[in-house]
Scaffold this motif. Structure first.
Motif, PDB file in Angstrom:
ATOM      1  N   LEU A   1      -1.471   1.925   5.599  1.00 30.45           N
ATOM      2  CA  LEU A   1      -1.153   2.771   4.529  1.00 30.45           C
ATOM      3  C   LEU A   1       0.639   2.118   4.363  1.00 30.45           C
ATOM      4  O   LEU A   1       1.067   2.032   3.284  1.00 30.45           O
ATOM      5  N   THR A   2       0.296   1.411   4.662  1.00 32.18           N
ATOM      6  CA  THR A   2       1.780   0.437   4.704  1.00 32.18           C
ATOM      7  C   THR A   2       2.187  -1.031   4.305  1.00 32.18           C
ATOM      8  O   THR A   2       3.383  -1.628   4.197  1.00 32.18           O
TER       9      THR A   2
ATOM     10  N   THR B   1      -7.949   7.929   1.027  1.00 36.10           N
ATOM     11  CA  THR B   1      -8.561   6.593   0.437  1.00 36.10           C
ATOM     12  C   THR B   1      -8.229   5.655   1.264  1.00 36.10           C
ATOM     13  O   THR B   1      -9.216   4.641   1.618  1.00 36.10           O
ATOM     14  N   LEU B   2      -6.947   5.530   1.518  1.00 27.84           N
ATOM     15  CA  LEU B   2      -6.477   4.185   2.112  1.00 27.84           C
ATOM     16  C   LEU B   2      -7.245   3.779   3.461  1.00 27.84           C
ATOM     17  O   LEU B   2      -7.674   1.978   3.662  1.00 27.84           O
ATOM     18  N   MET B   3      -7.353   4.657   4.142  1.00 31.87           N
ATOM     19  CA  MET B   3      -8.165   4.590   5.538  1.00 31.87           C
ATOM     20  C   MET B   3      -9.019   4.203   5.405  1.00 31.87           C
ATOM     21  O   MET B   3      -9.761   3.473   6.017  1.00 31.87           O
ATOM     22  N   ASP B   4     -10.085   4.981   5.182  1.00 31.87           N
ATOM     23  CA  ASP B   4     -11.893   4.885   4.776  1.00 31.87           C
ATOM     24  C   ASP B   4     -11.927   3.391   3.996  1.00 31.87           C
ATOM     25  O   ASP B   4     -13.223   3.159   3.610  1.00 31.87           O
ATOM     26  N   GLU B   5     -11.092   3.068   3.379  1.00 30.22           N
ATOM     27  CA  GLU B   5     -11.228   1.677   1.765  1.00 30.22           C
ATOM     28  C   GLU B   5     -12.348   2.819   1.097  1.00 30.22           C
ATOM     29  O   GLU B   5     -13.546   1.405   0.816  1.00 30.22           O
ATOM     30  N   GLY B   6     -11.869   3.531   0.537  1.00 32.22           N
ATOM     31  CA  GLY B   6     -12.646   3.804  -0.267  1.00 32.22           C
ATOM     32  C   GLY B   6     -12.683   5.477  -0.997  1.00 32.22           C
ATOM     33  O   GLY B   6     -11.998   6.274  -0.278  1.00 32.22           O
ATOM     34  N   LEU B   7     -13.437   6.435  -1.764  1.00 34.83           N
ATOM     35  CA  LEU B   7     -12.753   7.075  -2.392  1.00 34.83           C
ATOM     36  C   LEU B   7     -14.092   8.477  -2.247  1.00 34.83           C
ATOM     37  O   LEU B   7     -13.842   9.923  -2.303  1.00 34.83           O
ATOM     38  N   GLU B   8     -15.162   7.883  -1.721  1.00 32.82           N
ATOM     39  CA  GLU B   8     -16.305   8.834  -1.169  1.00 32.82           C
ATOM     40  C   GLU B   8     -15.564  10.537  -0.146  1.00 32.82           C
ATOM     41  O   GLU B   8     -16.052  11.237  -0.368  1.00 32.82           O
ATOM     42  N   LEU B   9     -14.626  10.117   0.869  1.00 37.69           N
ATOM     43  CA  LEU B   9     -14.217  11.192   1.874  1.00 37.69           C
ATOM     44  C   LEU B   9     -13.936  12.763   1.003  1.00 37.69           C
ATOM     45  O   LEU B   9     -13.588  13.038   0.733  1.00 37.69           O
TER      46      LEU B   9
ATOM     47  N   ARG C   1       0.977  -1.313   0.111  1.00 30.21           N
ATOM     48  CA  ARG C   1      -0.200  -0.053  -0.187  1.00 30.21           C
ATOM     49  C   ARG C   1       0.996   1.522   0.496  1.00 30.21           C
ATOM     50  O   ARG C   1       0.531   2.483  -0.639  1.00 30.21           O
ATOM     51  N   LEU C   2       1.973   1.252   0.783  1.00 27.67           N
ATOM     52  CA  LEU C   2       3.167   2.392   0.712  1.00 27.67           C
ATOM     53  C   LEU C   2       3.057   2.949  -0.715  1.00 27.67           C
ATOM     54  O   LEU C   2       3.179   4.699  -0.813  1.00 27.67           O
ATOM     55  N   ALA C   3       3.306   1.889  -1.656  1.00 25.88           N
ATOM     56  CA  ALA C   3       3.974   2.364  -2.689  1.00 25.88           C
ATOM     57  C   ALA C   3       2.886   3.148  -3.634  1.00 25.88           C
ATOM     58  O   ALA C   3       3.180   4.566  -4.274  1.00 25.88           O
ATOM     59  N   PRO C   4       1.874   2.614  -3.905  1.00 27.23           N
ATOM     60  CA  PRO C   4       0.822   3.872  -3.962  1.00 27.23           C
ATOM     61  C   PRO C   4       0.602   4.932  -3.751  1.00 27.23           C
ATOM     62  O   PRO C   4       0.151   5.852  -4.556  1.00 27.23           O
ATOM     63  N   LEU C   5       0.407   4.843  -2.403  1.00 32.14           N
ATOM     64  CA  LEU C   5       0.059   6.008  -1.540  1.00 32.14           C
ATOM     65  C   LEU C   5       1.212   7.064  -1.809  1.00 32.14           C
ATOM     66  O   LEU C   5       0.732   7.929  -2.441  1.00 32.14           O
TER      67      LEU C   5
END
Length: 312
Positions: free
Chosen positions: A291-292, A214-222, A171-175
């Motif tokens: 996140l990582t 996005t990663l913490m909420d598991e979606g794009l909504e926020l 997950r870290l690389a795309p972030l």
């Protein structure tokens, strides 16, 4: 398991490269042309506005990005054979309440902070309100700006986040990659020319903030709600001669822009506070892993999905 939603499509890593590479190449070309232009970006914008009017110029600026949104969504549906829902969220359905909460929260904070600064530094602003022009701007803004911001979210935090996550298996690389590219995308903005490369701290920091959301909420909504509020409220409330959006807003900033410590305030103060608010409201946990941590393989993801569906 937002990144793993990409497994629901017809996986082929080359399919994740074409749109991002094409878009970044277009932005790079635009930046090179800006550097080599005998006319400054600010003067070019002013000339276009004098000839066409600020509203038409705004439409011309937004139109390619609006087209980009439908390109990304169409590519996802037709080429990846993936649902738009799975590109948007890991939830069973898109949570519109999250979008509107983020929009309302950041929109309200933006209005408050802007009006507070106008009150504290009245000489830096002039009232620019013209009802007819503002209503036209509001219609254009409400119709097009959320589409423009959604394109950026679906491209960077959606299409690229899922593709890079699956490719790197973490997950870290795309972030990191999407946040830096998001900042680089803004190199051609008039703000960079006026304030210098230091403003990139804000753009890249905003990319990290939206990626963490996005990663913490598991979606794009926020991220969708925040980004729409940031651009729309900004376009309606305040503009300046050196910003990307020069509109018939309520106020105009006439101060001489200077890059100072305040560029760090959003990144180091405001964004952490917002993350805290969101984390409490939506009960975020396991930050390090989200996140990582590693991205599940397709087989692991399908097994986990099957278990969740069986329980539910």
């Amino acid at each position: 398991m937002y990144i793993e939603q990409g497994y629901k499509g017809n996986i082929g890593l080359w399919k994740y490269l074409i749109i991002p590479v094409g878009f970044m190449a277009f932005m790079a070309l635009n930046y090179v042309m800006t550097l080599n232009s005998p006319v400054s970006t600010e003067d070019l914008m002013q000339g276009m506005i004098e000839k066409l009017g600020s509203n038409l110029v705004l439409i011309l600026l937004l139109a390619p990005l609006v087209f980009g949104l439908f390109l990304v969504l169409g590519w996802t549906f037709l080429v990846h054979q993936q649902s738009i829902k799975s590109l948007t969220t890991s939830r069973k359905k898109v949570d519109w309440k999250r979008i509107f909460f983020a929009f309302s929260l950041w929109g309200g904070i933006t209005v408050f902070l802007t009006l507070l600064d106008i009150y504290l530094s009245p000489d830096d602003y002039v009232l620019n309100f013209n009802l007819k022009a503002f209503l036209i701007l509001a219609i254009i803004g409400v119709l097009l700006i959320p589409l423009q911001t959604s394109f950026e979210e679906y491209l960077f935090r959606g299409h690229m986040m899922q593709g890079l996550g699956i490719a790197f298996k973490n997950r870290l690389a795309p972030l990191v990659i999407t946040s830096i590219l998001f900042g680089i995308m803004h190199l051609g903005n008039p703000e960079v020319t006026k304030l210098g490369f230091g403003i990139m701290i804000y753009y890249i920091g905003t990319g990290f903030f939206l990626g963490i959301l996005t990663l913490m909420d598991e979606g794009l909504e926020l991220a969708l709600g925040f980004h729409a509020a940031n651009n729309l409220i900004g376009a309606l409330l305040l503009t300046a001669d050196w910003t990307a959006f020069q509109t018939d807003s309520i106020y105009r900033d006439i101060s001489d822009p200077v890059l100072g410590w305040d560029v760090l305030v959003p990144v180091l103060v405001i964004y952490p506070i917002l993350l805290f608010i969101f984390s409490k409201k939506y009960s975020w946990t396991n930050w390090k892993e989200k996140l990582t941590g590693r991205v599940l393989s397709k087989e692991e993801f399908l097994i986990k999905e099957a278990k969740v569906e069986t329980i539910s």
